[in-house]
Design a protein around this motif. Structure first.
Motif, short mmCIF file in Angstrom:
data_model
loop_
_atom_site.label_atom_id
_atom_site.label_comp_id
_atom_site.label_asym_id
_atom_site.label_seq_id
_atom_site.Cartn_x
_atom_site.Cartn_y
_atom_site.Cartn_z
N GLU A 92 -5.64 6.54 -1.08
CA GLU A 92 -5.34 7.96 -1.18
C GLU A 92 -6.23 8.82 -0.29
OE1 GLU A 92 -7.16 6.90 -5.28
OE2 GLU A 92 -6.20 5.87 -3.64
N ASP A 95 -4.15 10.24 2.25
CA ASP A 95 -3.40 11.41 1.80
C ASP A 95 -4.26 12.67 1.97
OD1 ASP A 95 -1.27 9.78 1.05
OD2 ASP A 95 -1.93 9.65 -1.04
N LEU A 145 2.72 4.26 5.02
CA LEU A 145 2.56 4.50 3.59
C LEU A 145 3.85 5.00 2.96
CD1 LEU A 145 -1.01 6.08 3.54
CD2 LEU A 145 -0.35 3.83 2.65
N ASP A 146 4.60 5.86 3.68
CA ASP A 146 5.89 6.32 3.16
C ASP A 146 6.85 5.16 2.98
OD1 ASP A 146 5.17 8.97 2.97
OD2 ASP A 146 6.02 9.53 4.92
N GLN A 148 6.04 2.01 2.48
CA GLN A 148 5.57 1.20 1.36
C GLN A 148 5.91 1.86 0.04
OE1 GLN A 148 1.42 0.74 2.24
NE2 GLN A 148 1.75 -1.07 3.52
N ALA A 149 5.74 3.18 -0.05
CA ALA A 149 6.07 3.89 -1.29
C ALA A 149 7.55 3.76 -1.59
CB ALA A 149 5.67 5.36 -1.18
N GLU A 153 9.37 2.05 -4.85
CA GLU A 153 10.33 2.78 -5.67
C GLU A 153 11.72 2.16 -5.60
OE1 GLU A 153 10.11 6.73 -4.19
OE2 GLU A 153 8.11 7.06 -4.98
#
Length: 158
Positions: A92, A95, A145-146, A148-149, A153
């Motif tokens: 994070e 982020d 990261l997007d 992977q997220a 999901e």
């Protein structure tokens, strides 16, 4: 920040005097070379020799900054034989850095005109080049990261 020779920890006079944890965190990220190391480690673990080669820094500089980042709890390492592989402890963090980039974009990079830290008072063109390289690395990392997220999901992110 400087290395406290007695304790071997990364400290500054302000931190030693008891500034807030948030201020200490941002102080630890205030060095351009530490930001470059963090951006590189966001792409995966690396050895000191890898960071030296990729970032063009002296071994002693990389080691000093890694020690500081470890003291701050942002980086850790695992030993494999005689080698140490460094990685970020908290993804994070990227982020946070992305949010900082968004804030800089929203303010028109007003910090460049800051009377203490801006180009009017000593920031070199090299810093702008490094900032651009860091921004590109952060953009690359955010895209990863997007993705992977999205995979976590259960959906594909383009």
């Amino acid at each position: 920040m400087a290395i406290d020779d007695d304790a071997g920890r990364c400290v500054s006079a302000d931190i030693a005097a008891g500034i807030s944890p948030a201020a200490a965190l941002f102080h630890s990220l205030a060095d351009e070379n530490r930001l470059r190391i963090v951006a590189r480690l966001a792409r995966g673990e690396a050895r000191v020799v890898d960071l030296v080669g990729e970032l063009g820094l002296a071994q002693s500089t990389v080691s000093k900054h890694l020690a500081c980042l470890r003291d701050c709890g942002l980086v850790d390492h695992r030993a494999e034989g005689r080698q140490s592989f460094y990685s970020l402890t908290r993804p994070e963090l990227m982020d946070l850095l992305a949010s900082a980039e968004h804030l800089l974009a929203a303010t028109g990079h007003a910090v460049v005109l800051c009377p203490i830290h801006g180009t009017r008072h000593g920031t070199t063109h090299g810093a702008a080049d490094a900032r651009g390289a860091l921004r590109a690395e952060l953009d690359h990392d955010l895209e990863r990261l997007d993705r992977q997220a999205g995979e976590i999901e259960g959906k594909t992110v383009s």
